[in-house]
Design a protein around this motif. Sequence first.
Motif, mmCIF file in Angstrom:
data_model
loop_
_atom_site.group_PDB
_atom_site.id
_atom_site.type_symbol
_atom_site.label_atom_id
_atom_site.label_comp_id
_atom_site.label_asym_id
_atom_site.label_seq_id
_atom_site.Cartn_x
_atom_site.Cartn_y
_atom_site.Cartn_z
ATOM 1 N N CYS A 132 0.836 -1.212 0.000
ATOM 2 C CA CYS A 132 0.000 0.000 0.000
ATOM 3 C C CYS A 132 0.866 1.256 0.000
ATOM 4 O O CYS A 132 0.396 2.330 -0.340
ATOM 5 C CB CYS A 132 -0.898 0.036 1.232
ATOM 6 N N VAL A 185 -0.708 1.613 7.707
ATOM 7 C CA VAL A 185 -1.973 0.865 7.680
ATOM 8 C C VAL A 185 -2.284 0.296 9.062
ATOM 9 O O VAL A 185 -1.416 0.184 9.923
ATOM 10 C CB VAL A 185 -1.920 -0.307 6.671
ATOM 11 N N CYS A 220 -1.941 -6.666 6.626
ATOM 12 C CA CYS A 220 -2.438 -5.324 6.347
ATOM 13 C C CYS A 220 -3.959 -5.417 6.246
ATOM 14 O O CYS A 220 -4.483 -6.230 5.491
ATOM 15 C CB CYS A 220 -1.840 -4.841 5.037
HETATM 16 ZN ZN LIG Z 1 -1.463 -3.138 2.389
#
Ligand SMILES: [Zn+2]
Length: 115
Positions: free
Chosen positions: A86, A90, A106
């Motif tokens: 990402c 997170v 995540c």
């Molecule tokens: Zn992620």
Amino acid sequence: MARAKEAPQAPGHIKKDDFVKVIAGKDRGKQGKVLRVFPQEGRLTVERVNMIKRHTRPTRQMQQGGIIEREGKLHISNVMLICSKCERGVRVGHRVLEDKKKVRICRRCSEILDK
Ligand SMILES: [Zn+2]
């Protein structure tokens, strides 16, 4: 400051050598590697984040003494684990793998964050 609606994350979701993003305080937005976690205090130190100046006395190793900079502790809730997929901080979830190994994932993309 707005409070998150979700319950706070259980301590222990961040470990030494994790790469985290600071989400509160004077170093908000900075990223760095976790140097040390203090579970009893719920705090940690992150490389080059929350630097504090410290006066030292001369010692045999350091003849000069003077002022040194070192990382100050941050509260664990002020950092977020960075998901490499990402590319941002997170929220962390947990998952138990088939071999019963517990890993962190995540919550955004479900990527396993433990190597
Ligand atoms: Zn992620």
